[in-house]
Write an enzyme that holds these catalytic residues in place. Structure first.
Site: not given
Ligand code: A2P
Length: 274
Positions: A49, A44, A107, A74
Site C-alpha cells: 500500500y 490494517d 499478502h 503484509k
C-alpha cells in the site's frame, strides 16, 4: 469494541480500520488519527500500500499507547521466500517505526507452486517464535493454497484476509478456514463502494434505521467475520464503527447470505498473480 479470539489465544478487535488505496502522506496520517480518535484500535496496512510510514506517523501523532493498538501489515509478492521475507519484515517495522506487529500476513499466494508460500511461512514462524509478531496469517489464500501450508506448518495460520461482502461471500474458503480454526478478515467489506447502491440491501438497511455500509459490516460480524472498512471521510469512519447497537434477524441474515453475486473486484487468486 468487541474482540475475536485467535487460534493462538490472542485477542483481536472485531472491526479494523482498512487503509488499502489510502494514499501515503497526509491522507493516511489524518485517516489513522481520526480512526483512533473515534475508537478504532485495530489498523490494517501492507507493504504494497506504500503507506506504512504514514500509518506509523498517524499512530504516533494520535498519542494512543502502542500496547493499546492492534497493527497488521503484509508481505508483498516480490519478497516471497525465507531470507527475503525476513528482510521485508524488518523494512516494514522500520517504516512503521514499531518494534513488533500484532499480525503479519502473506499478502497473496504464489499460485504456481506451494514452495514460495511455505518458505515465506517458515520465516513467519521464526519471527513469531522470536516474539516480533503476535500472530501470523494469510491473505487471499484459497483452500488449495492453504492445505499444503497446513501440512508443513509448525504454527498454523491464525487469519485469512479475503474479499468478503454481500454478493461475494466466498463460501468454500470461509468454510475451509472455519474448519481449521482460521479467522476470516474481510477486505472490501463494502465492495469498495460498489455495493452501496443495491436496492436489496437498501430495503433491509432501512428496517434497522442503518446505512447499507453499517448493514454490511454487521452482517460480517454476525457471520463471525472481522471487517476492515476503509474510509478517508471522518463521518464515514465514525459511522462504520456504529455497528454494535443492532442485530440483524436470522431471516434477514439469510436473505443477505443468499443474494446473487455482485460487486466482486474480479481479483481471483487462483488466476491472478502479481
Ligand atoms: P471514502 O474513503 O472516500 O470515504 P471498502 O472498505 O469496501 O474497500 O470500501 C471503501 C470505499 O467505500 C471507499 O471508496 C470509501 O470512500 C467508501 N466508504 C467507506 N465507508 C463508507 C460509508 N459508511 N458510506 C459510504 N461510503 C463509504
Amino acid at each position: 469494541m468487541q474482540n475475536y479470539k485467535l487460534n493462538n489465544g490472542v485477542s483481536i478487535p472485531a472491526v479494523g480500520f482498512g487503509t488499502w488505496q489510502t494514499p501515503p502522506g497526509e491522507a493516511t496520517v489524518n485517516a489513522v488519527k481520526t480512526a483512533l480518535e473515534y475508537g478504532y484500535t485495530h489498523i490494517d496496512t501492507a507493504a504494497c500500500y506504500e503507506n506504512e510510514e504514514s500509518v506509523g506517523q498517524g499512530i504516533r501523532e494520535s498519542g494512543v499507547p502502542r500496547e493499546k493498538l492492534y497493527v497488521t501489515t503484509k508481505l508483498w509478492n516480490t519478497e516471497r521466500g525465507y531470507d527475503s521475507a525476513l528482510k521485508a519484515f524488518d523494512q516494514s517495522l522500520q517504516k512503521l517505526r514499531l518494534d513488533y506487529v500484532d499480525l503479519y500476513l502473506i499478502h497473496w499466494p504464489d499460485n504456481k507452486s506451494p514452495e514460495p508460500n511455505i518458505a515465506s511461512w517458515k520465516a513467519f514462524e521464526k519471527l513469531y517464535k522470536e516474539g516480533r509478531i503476535k500472530a501470523i496469517g494469510l491473505s487471499n489464500f484459497q483452500p488449495q493454497h492453504i492445505q499444503p501450508l497446513l501440512d508443513l506448518a509448525e504454527v498454523p495460520p491464525a487469519v485469512n484476509q479475503i474479499e468478503y461482502h454481500p454478493g461475494f461471500p466466498q463460501k468454500e474458503t470461509v468454510d475451509f478456514c472455519r474448519k481449521h480454526g482460521i479467522l476470516i478478515e474481510a477486505w472490501s467489506p463494502l465492495g469498495s463502494g460498489r455495493i452501496l447502491q443495491e436496492q436489496s440491501l437498501q430495503q433491509i438497511a432501512q428496517k434497522y434505521h442503518k446505512s447499507i455500509a453499517q448493514l454490511c459490516l454487521r452482517w460480517c460480524l454476525q457471520n463471525g467475520i472481522l471487517p476492515l472498512p476503509k474510509s478517508v471521510t471522518p463521518a464515514r469512519i465514525k459511522e462504520n464503527l456504529q455497528v454494535f447497537d443492532f442485530e440483524i434477524t436470522p431471516e434477514d441474515m439469510r436473505r443477505i447470505d443468499e443474494l446473487p453475486q455482485f460487486g466482486w473486484s474480479g481479483l481471483d487468486s487462483a488466476k491472478v498473480d502479481f
